[in-house]
Design a protein around this motif. Structure first.
Motif, PDB file in Angstrom:
ATOM      1  N   UNK A 260       0.947  -1.236  -0.038  1.00 47.03           N
ATOM      2  CA  UNK A 260      -0.119   0.104   0.034  1.00 47.03           C
ATOM      3  C   UNK A 260       0.901   1.283  -0.187  1.00 47.03           C
ATOM      4  N   UNK A 261       0.410   2.508  -0.576  1.00 50.08           N
ATOM      5  CA  UNK A 261       1.249   3.808  -0.736  1.00 50.08           C
ATOM      6  C   UNK A 261       1.035   4.309   0.859  1.00 50.08           C
ATOM      7  N   UNK A 262       2.268   5.048   1.184  1.00 50.38           N
ATOM      8  CA  UNK A 262       2.164   5.807   2.448  1.00 50.38           C
ATOM      9  C   UNK A 262       3.055   7.015   2.229  1.00 50.38           C
ATOM     10  N   UNK A 263       2.921   7.990   2.870  1.00 46.15           N
ATOM     11  CA  UNK A 263       3.789   9.356   2.833  1.00 46.15           C
ATOM     12  C   UNK A 263       5.121   8.946   2.687  1.00 46.15           C
ATOM     13  N   UNK A 264       5.824   9.814   1.700  1.00 47.80           N
ATOM     14  CA  UNK A 264       7.263   9.754   1.451  1.00 47.80           C
ATOM     15  C   UNK A 264       8.039  10.498   2.934  1.00 47.80           C
ATOM     16  N   UNK A 265       9.285   9.638   3.138  1.00 45.98           N
ATOM     17  CA  UNK A 265       9.846  10.291   4.495  1.00 45.98           C
ATOM     18  C   UNK A 265      11.407  10.735   3.988  1.00 45.98           C
ATOM     19  N   UNK A 266      11.413  10.717   2.540  1.00 42.59           N
ATOM     20  CA  UNK A 266      12.789  11.492   2.180  1.00 42.59           C
ATOM     21  C   UNK A 266      12.406  12.202   0.669  1.00 42.59           C
ATOM     22  N   UNK A 267      13.122  13.255   0.771  1.00 39.19           N
ATOM     23  CA  UNK A 267      12.770  14.132  -0.506  1.00 39.19           C
ATOM     24  C   UNK A 267      13.559  13.435  -1.920  1.00 39.19           C
TER      25      UNK A 267
ATOM     26  N   UNK B 111       9.456  -6.258  -6.099  1.00 38.28           N
ATOM     27  CA  UNK B 111       8.282  -5.420  -6.017  1.00 38.28           C
ATOM     28  C   UNK B 111       8.286  -4.057  -5.674  1.00 38.28           C
ATOM     29  N   UNK B 112       8.766  -3.970  -4.283  1.00 37.38           N
ATOM     30  CA  UNK B 112       9.338  -2.513  -3.690  1.00 37.38           C
ATOM     31  C   UNK B 112      10.168  -1.778  -4.570  1.00 37.38           C
ATOM     32  N   UNK B 113      10.941  -2.329  -5.226  1.00 34.10           N
ATOM     33  CA  UNK B 113      12.127  -1.587  -6.179  1.00 34.10           C
ATOM     34  C   UNK B 113      11.146  -1.109  -7.294  1.00 34.10           C
ATOM     35  N   UNK B 114      10.327  -1.872  -7.886  1.00 36.06           N
ATOM     36  CA  UNK B 114       9.524  -1.444  -9.187  1.00 36.06           C
ATOM     37  C   UNK B 114       8.593  -0.219  -8.534  1.00 36.06           C
ATOM     38  N   UNK B 115       8.014  -0.471  -7.502  1.00 38.57           N
ATOM     39  CA  UNK B 115       6.916   0.789  -6.913  1.00 38.57           C
ATOM     40  C   UNK B 115       7.880   2.092  -6.810  1.00 38.57           C
ATOM     41  N   UNK B 116       9.113   2.000  -6.364  1.00 41.33           N
ATOM     42  CA  UNK B 116       9.648   3.037  -5.970  1.00 41.33           C
ATOM     43  C   UNK B 116      10.375   3.545  -7.221  1.00 41.33           C
ATOM     44  N   UNK B 117      10.711   2.927  -7.927  1.00 41.32           N
ATOM     45  CA  UNK B 117      11.194   3.583  -9.305  1.00 41.32           C
ATOM     46  C   UNK B 117      10.241   3.950 -10.180  1.00 41.32           C
ATOM     47  N   UNK B 118       9.017   3.670 -10.411  1.00 41.60           N
ATOM     48  CA  UNK B 118       8.080   4.124 -11.233  1.00 41.60           C
ATOM     49  C   UNK B 118       7.100   5.248 -10.640  1.00 41.60           C
ATOM     50  N   UNK B 119       7.481   5.438  -9.540  1.00 40.97           N
ATOM     51  CA  UNK B 119       6.610   6.497  -8.578  1.00 40.97           C
ATOM     52  C   UNK B 119       7.518   7.509  -8.026  1.00 40.97           C
ATOM     53  N   UNK B 120       8.661   7.748  -8.574  1.00 35.78           N
ATOM     54  CA  UNK B 120       9.772   8.642  -8.074  1.00 35.78           C
ATOM     55  C   UNK B 120       9.942   8.695  -6.715  1.00 35.78           C
ATOM     56  N   UNK B 121      10.284   7.696  -6.175  1.00 38.52           N
ATOM     57  CA  UNK B 121      10.331   7.504  -4.735  1.00 38.52           C
ATOM     58  C   UNK B 121      11.709   7.145  -4.404  1.00 38.52           C
ATOM     59  N   UNK B 122      12.350   7.509  -3.378  1.00 40.85           N
ATOM     60  CA  UNK B 122      13.900   7.400  -3.237  1.00 40.85           C
ATOM     61  C   UNK B 122      14.113   5.884  -2.740  1.00 40.85           C
TER      62      UNK B 122
END
Length: 419
Positions: free
Chosen positions: A64-71, A246-257
């Motif tokens: 599930x998606x949550x608030x990012x904790x890093x810029x 899966x975590x890597x794919x979600x972070x890569x495709x949604x501009x997450x650190x």
């Protein structure tokens, strides 16, 4: 060959002092009884817990998606993001070991959000894929489940829970009829009820309406957003490996650190079920230790009594030796008596233990079914009973070995002089 005289003599010797033989057997009887009851109770606890989880994928992951904790890449810390259909497609195409994957979209549960004719009710609404039912298996009461064609063609069809059928359709088959869900009409294609009692995704299936997730995205103007993502991992693949990919794919495709520990929320049910497995293994080990300890006390009791018996029969043994009895005859005589005592105690204790477990099982089965029970069908497998019996009989033989060896040390002339 079978020596009837020998076994008759053994039986006469045992029954000559009934009280002592009875008390000797009681220690072993009590030990095997406790072992059987403890093993059956442990299995009953395991059946109750795992039965309450029956039908739910034990090797599953939920994202599930949550608030990012890093810029990251110009985005400030604290940004909220959403999973998309493209994420599901990328995971399906690139992650090895994914057995099933289902996006989930939560619908509003407003007051009286489900309507049929003049009847209304307040129930859960979920948008799901066809693979959802591999995550949370369902009992199908009427019709069929959702399929890939429903998803791909964005059909306005739905499944309803058993309780909705009972309330809105007077427990009649509702398939083919239309029900209004949050203001939109859907045709009912099936009636379901969850198999598991203790785990569910977003509410009990019996009180839920299931809609193809792409249809729900369209009818509720959610674009291609996904609220929740369930994944079933192939049992031959490491769950942690799939989780990381899966975590890597979600972070890569949604501009997450890549180092953000918070943005992608994960529930790893494989860890929880692994804890259950270790718990039951620990219980089994504890039960066997306690049960074998009780049996050991009984076996030691038999050994001590046989030592007393040998002492009492010193003169008799001396006469046998003087008449030409071989050491093996003396040895087998004493060990056979020990074995008979052990076998009798084992048979009675095993029979009574299985009988008591069967009585408890029948009493539990006669009670009205209830959700959330943690004890059902206490039982002992035939393999376990046979293993316990073999261990006990071998122990009985060893229990007679020391007294038998003591008997062999008696010299004929000294035994005959014994008063």
């Amino acid at each position: 060959m079978f020596d009837l005289d020998k076994w008759t003599e053994i039986w006469v010797t045992i029954t000559r002092n009934k009280t002592r033989s009875l008390l000797t057997c009681f220690g072993v009887f009590w030990g095997i009884l406790m072992l059987i009851i403890l093993l059956g109770s442990g299995r009953g606890f395991k059946n109750g817990v795992m039965g309450g989880l029956d039908g739910f994928a034990t090797n599953s992951l939920f994202f599930y998606s949550d608030w990012t904790s890093e810029p990251y890449k110009g985005f400030n810390k604290g940004r909220y993001w959403s999973m998309r259909n493209r994420d599901v497609e990328t995971i399906t195409q690139n992650v090895q070991g994914v057995e099933a994957i289902s996006p989930v979209i939560w619908g509003s549960r407003s007051d009286k959000n489900i309507v049929y004719g003049q009847l209304t009710g307040t129930y859960n609404v979920k948008g799901v894929a066809a693979d959802y039912f591999k995550l949370e298996a369902q009992k199908l009461h009427n019709g069929r489940l959702l399929n890939e064609i429903d998803i791909r063609e964005k059909r306005k069809v739905c499944l309803i829970g058993k309780q909705i059928r009972e309330t809105l359709f007077n427990d009649q088959d509702p398939c083919g009829k239309y029900v209004r869900v949050n203001g939109i009409y859907y045709q009912i294609v099936g009636v379901v009820e969850q198999r598991t009692n203790n785990v569910n995704i977003g509410g009990r299936a019996a009180e839920s309406v299931f809609i193809p997730y792409m249809t729900m995205q369209q009818t509720t103007n959610q674009a291609d957003r996904v609220n929740f993502l369930g994944v079933v991992v192939d049992r031959n693949v490491a769950v942690e490996k799939v989780l990381d990919e899966i975590s890597t794919i979600l972070k890569t495709q949604n501009e997450i650190s890549p180092t953000d520990p918070q943005a992608v929320g994960v529930e790893n049910l494989a860890v929880m079920f692994g804890t259950y497995d270790r718990l039951f293994i620990g219980i089994d080990i504890l039960v066997w230790l306690v049960g074998l300890g009780s049996l050991l006390a009984g076996i030691i009791g038999i050994s001590n009594i046989m030592m007393v018996t040998v002492k009492e029969r010193t003169r008799e043994i001396g006469v046998r030796r003087a008449l030409g009895a071989k050491p093996f005859n003396i040895l087998s005589q004493v060990m056979s008596e020990s074995l008979v005592l052990t076998a009798l105690a084992d048979l009675i204790g095993l029979t009574l233990g299985v009988f008591l477990l069967d009585v408890v099982d029948k009493l539990l089965s006669s009670q009205p079914a209830s959700n959330g029970t943690f004890f059902e069908h206490p039982e002992v497998s035939i393999q376990t009973a046979v293993a316990a019996t073999i261990v006990l009989l071998i122990s009985g033989l060893f229990a007679g070995l020391i007294p038998a060896w003591r008997a062999l040390q008696i010299k004929a002339i000294d035994a005959i002089r014994e008063e």
